[in-house]
Design an enzyme around this catalytic site. Structure first.
Site, short mmCIF file in Angstrom:
data_model
loop_
_atom_site.label_atom_id
_atom_site.label_comp_id
_atom_site.label_asym_id
_atom_site.label_seq_id
_atom_site.Cartn_x
_atom_site.Cartn_y
_atom_site.Cartn_z
N SER A 136 -4.50 96.24 42.59
CA SER A 136 -3.87 95.06 43.18
C SER A 136 -4.67 94.52 44.35
O SER A 136 -4.33 93.50 44.93
CB SER A 136 -2.44 95.37 43.64
OG SER A 136 -2.45 96.48 44.54
N ASN A 154 5.17 103.27 49.55
CA ASN A 154 6.36 102.52 49.15
C ASN A 154 7.03 101.81 50.33
O ASN A 154 7.42 100.65 50.22
CB ASN A 154 7.36 103.44 48.45
CG ASN A 154 6.78 104.05 47.17
OD1 ASN A 154 5.71 103.62 46.73
ND2 ASN A 154 7.46 105.03 46.61
N HIS A 180 23.49 56.50 37.61
CA HIS A 180 22.95 56.48 36.23
C HIS A 180 21.68 55.65 36.15
O HIS A 180 21.34 55.09 35.10
CB HIS A 180 23.98 55.91 35.23
CG HIS A 180 25.36 56.46 35.39
ND1 HIS A 180 25.82 57.51 34.64
CD2 HIS A 180 26.36 56.14 36.24
CE1 HIS A 180 27.08 57.79 35.01
NE2 HIS A 180 27.41 56.98 35.98
N SER A 209 -7.35 55.06 37.11
CA SER A 209 -7.56 55.49 35.74
C SER A 209 -9.03 55.32 35.40
O SER A 209 -9.67 54.38 35.86
CB SER A 209 -6.69 54.65 34.80
OG SER A 209 -7.25 54.66 33.50
N ASN A 239 -2.18 55.09 40.12
CA ASN A 239 -1.19 56.05 39.62
C ASN A 239 -0.60 56.93 40.71
O ASN A 239 -1.31 57.35 41.63
CB ASN A 239 -1.84 56.94 38.55
CG ASN A 239 -2.20 56.15 37.29
OD1 ASN A 239 -1.51 55.19 36.96
ND2 ASN A 239 -3.26 56.55 36.63
N GLU A 290 3.57 62.98 40.82
CA GLU A 290 3.71 63.61 39.50
C GLU A 290 3.36 65.09 39.57
O GLU A 290 4.05 65.95 39.00
CB GLU A 290 2.81 62.91 38.48
CG GLU A 290 3.23 61.49 38.18
CD GLU A 290 2.14 60.76 37.40
OE1 GLU A 290 2.20 60.79 36.18
OE2 GLU A 290 1.25 60.16 38.03
N TYR A 293 11.42 103.02 43.96
CA TYR A 293 10.20 102.26 43.71
C TYR A 293 9.74 102.44 42.27
O TYR A 293 9.78 103.53 41.71
CB TYR A 293 9.07 102.69 44.67
CG TYR A 293 7.78 101.94 44.39
CD1 TYR A 293 7.58 100.67 44.94
CD2 TYR A 293 6.80 102.45 43.54
CE1 TYR A 293 6.43 99.94 44.66
CE2 TYR A 293 5.65 101.73 43.25
CZ TYR A 293 5.48 100.48 43.81
OH TYR A 293 4.34 99.76 43.53
N GLN A 329 4.81 95.95 42.01
CA GLN A 329 3.52 95.42 42.46
C GLN A 329 3.35 93.96 42.00
O GLN A 329 2.56 93.21 42.56
CB GLN A 329 2.40 96.29 41.90
CG GLN A 329 1.01 95.90 42.34
CD GLN A 329 -0.01 96.97 41.97
OE1 GLN A 329 -0.02 98.05 42.54
NE2 GLN A 329 -0.85 96.69 40.98
#
Ligand code: ARG
Length: 460
Positions: A25, A112, A158, A279, A287, A292, A319, A324
């Site tokens: 890790s 731990n 709506h 674009s 855009n 987005e 544990y 992890q």
């Protein structure tokens, strides 16, 4: 080669290379180096306070840990995957630097409780950063409200035109959402900022540790009460991820609105160049990619939360190595939440609104129909009947291609003889907003008091 592992005593054979890669890790938990070292220093000091180590030993360990910290921060430290995680990397380098006494650091401690401590400290810092950047965002929405008190736009239900509202009121709706998010972050910190050190592997320890002293040294608010819980609980991560998910949900909603508002059919906002893209084929395009992407990244953060909930749901105490898997989702969400809030604050600060287009939109969709119905109620007609009369007037106006306010008094009177000249005042959109005097409504008094309340809170 088996002896390189700090836990290698009972192993005769080397770990398979694929397993080493699969189980390590350190490639990501090295992010926790600062918190891990702080926790280790506090542990060494408390071991000395409690007479488990001598003052000299603790001093050597603390200085050695500072040397390791310096090496990491200057980029000199060599992280080794064969050492599995950051804890073992740091401890083994410490022992190289200070000699055999390095082996005493882990007295009365397990990875731990060590990892739970370091990760909690890390999460607290992230949450503190979210808090600060949320404050900035709330102040931007409040300032935008204050700067647009007189601008009106259609309020929607709506996504259909419903009733006029002020742009200030609309901005403040988000300020309140983000203020609740801020409260949730603060509340979350209280439960995260609790030290699990002293739980050891799972059952506590025979050494006379002092968890409160560790917590105090690290500026934490309290200590664990049950050692099994302390090493196996990850609700502090899940709660933080939920809080982050909700922040992203709120951001995603404003993003959705900004995307709609930026569409030329609405034309309510002018996207700042710095926060939009073009674009590669259509030269006219501008855009709303930032919005987005923020909306898109919201799903990723939900995924981080679901991933953690799923990881923990089947785990017996205490544990388990599955745990992890807690770090990467949090790192991912942390980065996304912080950047998103910060960019939204910066983008909103320079957002331009097109008041004229908002006003023109008010004229499409009979946003003053409720006003006419309420007017008729004021003349003694029951609301249901007033609703019906207004509906007929709307149908007529629609066919005639005009607004209610564009009809003549004679035309209006044909729907109810209760309608008089004074109807035109209440059909104005500005009056519709001004007359919404109910607490928390879009009327100017409510809006001004919302702004005042938020400003007091922001100053605190
Ligand atoms: N790298 C581990 C984690 O993040 C540290 C704890 C490992 N403990 C153990 N007994 N193998 O969960």
């Amino acid at each position: 080669m088996a002896e390189i592992k700090l836990w290698g005593g009972r192993f005769a054979q080397k770990t398979a290379a694929s397993v080493e890669e699969y189980t390590q890790s350190v490639s990501y938990d090295k992010n926790l180096y600062r918190e891990d070292i702080e926790g280790s220093k506090a542990h060494a000091q408390v071991l000395a306070e409690q007479g488990v180590l001598t003052e000299d030993e603790a001093k050597t360990l603390v200085e050695g840990l500072d040397t390791v910290l310096g090496e990491i921060e200057s980029g000199k430290f060599e992280w080794k995957k064969e050492m599995e995680d950051l804890h073992m990397n740091i401890e083994s380098r410490l022992t190289e630097i200070v000699g055999a006494v390095g082996g005493k650091l882990h007295t009365g401690r397990s990875r731990n409780d060590q990892v739970a401590l370091g990760f909690r400290l890390y999460v607290v810092r992230s949450l503190e950063a979210w808090k600060d950047v949320l404050e900035k965002l709330i102040s931007v929405f409040t300032a935008k409200a204050e700067g647009h008190l007189g601008v009106l736009l259609p309020g929607y239900t709506h996504l259909q035109p419903a009733q006029p509202v002020s742009l200030a009121h609309h901005m403040l709706a988000y300020a309140w959402m983000f203020k609740r998010d801020h409260e949730r972050v603060c509340d979350c910190i209280k439960r995260v900022n609790v030290s699990p050190l002293g739980a050891a592997a799972l059952a506590g320890t025979t050494y006379p540790l002092n968890p409160s002293s560790v917590a105090e040294k690290l500026g934490m608010d309290g200590t664990f009460r049950n050692s099994l819980d302390a090493v196996s609980d990850r609700d502090f991560v899940m709660e933080s991820l939920f809080t982050g998910s909700l922040i992203m949900t709120h951001l995603s909603r404003i993003c959705e609105e900004l995307i709609i508002w930026a569409n030329p059919c609405f034309g309510f906002i002018k996207l700042p160049d710095a926060y939009s893209t073009g674009s590669s084929i259509m030269p006219q395009k501008k855009n709303p990619d930032v919005c987005e992407l923020m909306r898109g990244k919201t799903g990723r953060v939900f995924g981080d939360l679901i991933s953690m909930l799923t990881t923990v749901k089947g785990l017996p105490l205490a544990y388990n190595r599955d745990m992890q898997e807690d770090k990467e989702p949090f790192f991912d969400a942390d980065k996304t939440v912080y950047a998103s809030v910060s960019i939204m604050a910066d983008m909103m600060e320079v957002m331009g609104f097109n008041a004229e287009n908002m006003e023109n939109a008010l004229k499409k969709g009979f946003l003053n129909a409720t006003e006419l119905a309420d007017y008729l109620v004021g003349k003694g007609i029951p609301f249901r009947e007033a609703h019906h009369i207004t509906g007929s007037a709307v149908a007529h106006a629609e066919t005639a291609g005009k607004g209610l306010e564009d009809m003549t008094l004679a035309e209006l009177k044909s729907f109810s003889d209760k309608i008089d000249e004074d109807v035109f005042e209440i059909l104005s959109y500005e009056a519709a907003v001004r007359r919404r005097v109910s607490p928390g409504g879009t009327g100017p008094e409510s809006v001004k008091s919302q702004i005042a309340e938020l400003k007091v809170w922001l100053k605190k």
